[in-house]
Design an enzyme around this catalytic site. Structure first.
Site, short mmCIF file in Angstrom:
data_model
loop_
_atom_site.label_atom_id
_atom_site.label_comp_id
_atom_site.label_asym_id
_atom_site.label_seq_id
_atom_site.Cartn_x
_atom_site.Cartn_y
_atom_site.Cartn_z
N ASP A 75 15.87 82.72 47.79
CA ASP A 75 17.04 83.27 48.34
C ASP A 75 18.03 83.76 47.17
O ASP A 75 17.84 82.98 45.87
CB ASP A 75 17.63 82.33 49.19
CG ASP A 75 18.50 83.23 50.22
OD1 ASP A 75 18.78 84.06 50.15
OD2 ASP A 75 18.45 82.58 51.65
N ASP B 2 19.57 89.47 57.51
CA ASP B 2 19.74 88.10 58.27
C ASP B 2 20.23 88.19 59.80
O ASP B 2 20.18 87.20 60.27
CB ASP B 2 21.15 87.29 57.57
CG ASP B 2 20.47 86.69 56.23
OD1 ASP B 2 19.62 86.41 55.87
OD2 ASP B 2 21.59 86.26 55.56
#
Length: 688
Positions: free
Chosen positions: A429, A493
């Site tokens: 990430d 997301d």
């Protein structure tokens, strides 16, 4: 010089002094061109690296200079190396120099067998004084008939939003200074003939394969020349070459199609698919199920339910390492938290593998919380001036990976954890933009990006079977630079299936389905708060690297059974979904989407209703991309949307499935059911 493949031709004219001119990039020119029998092509044409000395008064291909003197570059070609097989692509490497300017140049062009062109320039300082590179870009021309531009913008949880406009005179420039690719990055800048779509029109497109600051631009001059260009975006003083040092652009990719965006996209997909992947396991990520609650019993129950539903990989997300009970502390302390995991991660990893699943782990290696042991012990490892750090975002600073000690620490920690837990998968990430980056007193994005690439490359070299996902607050690092080193991207997301239909549709221009993370979220999306039926969520996730982001312990048995049905369908269709050619229909009503994946023997389509139709009845479903002369059996795959009256072709029949030719399916189409918003129908075809 001509490179040609798959109906595409790139023509370089090396007559006269200076770098070769690019006379043509577009449709193939046939056997006459292959035999070198082209006529003299009139009119202006930009050189490989346009400059004013060549009569180019637009944005220069190379900009830079030396302190105290400025010599505009006029290249003398030193050599041209051509390796080309007509119809199969090839490569051209041009070396050039300018003794007075003290520079040498190497330009590389490669056309693969699918007609995709990639280009890279390397400039070397051949003089004693330092040379400051301000910019170096790759460009190819487009003809006057390319009168429209398509690019993309976006934000967190709503990536790849298209915007279109006229391609007029001057420069249309998309510049990114976020230190990562960015949610608002265009990804692909497209020029095309008026009204081009997925299945119609002529298009040219460019993509910079770079994960740091970058630029994509289109330019049209009054002289009648237009081009597309892209490259890295450099800050003043970021790249200063001492004598003998060199700077290379990232690879920049150019694609052309005479039949709309789908063909251009297929050439890009072919490039990524040249690096084969293993079968893509259906993945469960625990983030939206448990967040920072890492109670072992709860995670074990989640793993049990995941395996029962047919899930093949379990990924433990944020919260497993020291001090990480919330998002304000712990980043950088890459040791398993002994207070939460007294026996390490082994109890969970062992159960996951006993259940027949792979095990993966979340990291955010490039970031550090000021509230962490790492930051307290090594405050000088943060990217920025020690006396005035950049403003924090998400309670984070950026770790300076170009600093050897910081790089070595991360490599040791990642290497150790991957080895100790035999990790199959890393979710990598990157959750903030990089602001005010300073490395050793100069702008730091260039060095940071290269260091990240080195870290990824070294980790994969040490663990050849390891798969890595590029996640960056969702889809903020989706580019061919990072995809050369990773196996998939986290597309967004947001798991809201209504938004995801559009996000995946446009991200899919650049990224094939098997490399796009597409998960079934919870009944109520945690980003938008919107609720949509499970069947629609699953049908949306079906057309990618399918996964689940949902607390299955809170789901009913009926919901888990339905999910298992969709997962089984995905596994059955996976050989088509992850290998076929992606096609998309140009429908007149934006409330409806029709897309599919086609192989010679099989195809899968989805018809999705994303909002209320204007028309009372939908139009026919004209299925693109099929062989017009072939006959296909047509059937509904998966559950039928609730409350929908299905047309006769989709109903069970004693005579078996309906059989129609590709020509009929493509021209006349199938009668469409009247779907409700947030519903979809999956259609399977098999050649007979």
């Amino acid at each position: 010089m001509i490179l040609s493949a798959a109906g595409v031709a790139l023509v370089l004219d090396d007559s006269g002094p200076g770098l070769p001119r690019v006379r043509h990039f577009g449709a193939g020119l046939g056997p006459v061109a292959a035999a070198g029998l082209l006529p003299a092509l009139p009119g202006p044409a930009p050189r490989l690296l346009p400059a004013q000395g060549d009569g180019w008064y637009g944005r220069p291909g190379l900009s830079g200079g030396r302190d105290g003197e400025h010599w505009p570059v006029r290249w003398t070609v030193d050599g041209i190396d051509v390796t080309a097989e007509p119809g199969s692509g090839g490569s051209v490497t041009v070396t050039a120099s300018d003794a007075r300017a003290g520079l040498r140049l190497t330009s590389e062009l490669v056309m693969d067998g699918g007609g995709l062109v990639r280009m890279r320039h390397t400039v070397t300082n051949a003089a004693a004084s330092p040379y400051r590179v301000a910019g170096l870009v790759c460009v190819l021309p487009v003809p006057a008939r390319a009168g429209e531009l398509l690019d993309f913008t976006g934000r967190w949880a709503l990536e790849k939003v298209p915007q279109r406009g006229a391609f007029g005179q001057g420069v249309w420039s998309r510049e990114n200074r976020r230190g990562r690719t960015g949610h608002d990055a265009t990804g692909l800048l497209v020029a095309g003939t008026e009204g081009f779509g997925f299945r119609r029109g002529e298009v040219w497109a460019v993509h910079a394969g770079w994960s740091g600051d970058h630029v994509h631009y289109a330019e049209r001059l009054a002289e009648g020349v237009a081009l597309l260009g892209a490259g890295e975006l450099l800050e003043p003083g970021e790249v200063v070459l001492a004598e003998g040092e060199r700077y290379s652009t990232p690879w920049v990719y150019f694609t052309w199609s005479g039949g709309g965006l789908d063909d251009a996209s297929a050439r890009l997909h072919g490039h990524l698919r040249a690096r084969p992947l293993p079968v893509r396991p259906v993945t469960l990520n625990n983030w939206e199920a448990t967040y920072f609650d890492h109670g072992l019993d709860r995670l074990l129950e989640l793993a049990d339910l995941a395996a029962a539903a047919g899930i093949e990989r379990f990924v433990l997300d944020d919260g497993w390492f020291r001090h990480r009970r919330h998002d304000r502390a712990g980043l950088g302390d890459w040791y398993v938290d002994e207070g939460v995991w007294p026996d390490g991660l082994h109890p969970l990893a062992d159960r996951v593998r006993k259940l027949g699943m792979q095990f993966g782990l979340w990291f955010e290696p490039e970031m550090v919380n000021p509230d962490s042991d790492l930051a307290r012990e090594h405050p000088d490892w943060m990217l920025g001036h020690a006396e005035r750090l950049p403003p924090p975002q998400r309670h984070q600073q950026v770790l300076d990976l170009a600093r050897p000690e910081a790089y070595a620490y991360l490599l040791e920690r990642l290497d150790t954890l991957v080895g100790e837990y035999a990790l199959d998968y890393i979710k990598w990430d990157h959750n903030r933009d990089i602001a005010e980056p300073v490395h050793d007193g100069v702008p730091g994005v260039h060095a940071q990006t290269l260091a990240t690439y080195r870290l990824l490359d070294e980790l994969r070299a040490r663990h050849p079977g390891l798969e890595i996902e590029s996640c960056s607050s969702g889809g903020a690092r989706v580019d061919y630079g990072v995809l050369a080193r990773t196996d998939r991207v986290w597309t967004s997301d947001s798991n809201d299936a209504l938004d995801r239909q559009h996000i995946q549709r446009w991200t899919g221009l650049l990224v094939p389905p098997e490399r796009m993370g597409c998960h079934v979220g919870a009944p109520r999306d945690h980003v938008t708060g919107r609720s949509v039926p499970l069947a629609f969520r699953a049908a949306t996730a079906l057309f990618g690297h399918m996964g689940v982001e949902w607390d299955l312990t809170a789901a009913s048995q009926e919901e888990r059974d339905e999910l298992a049905t969709w997962i089984a369908l995905h596994k059955r269709l996976r050989p088509v979904l992850h290998a076929g050619r992606v096609v998309r229909a140009d429908l007149s009503d934006p409330a409806e989407l029709l897309h599919g994946v086609v192989l010679p023997e099989r195809a899968v389509f989805a018809y999705a209703q994303v909002s209320s139709r204007l028309a009372i009845e939908p139009g026919p479903l004209r299925l693109p991309g099929l062989d017009p002369g072939a006959e296909y059996e047509v059937r509904v795959a998966g559950p039928v949307p609730e409350g929908v009256l299905m047309p006769q072709w989709a109903s069970a029949s004693d005579q078996g499935p309906v059989r129609l030719t590709g020509a009929v399916l493509g021209e006349l189409g199938l009668p469409a059911p009247a779907l409700r918003p947030a519903s979809a129908l999956v259609i399977e075809l098999e050649r007979v």
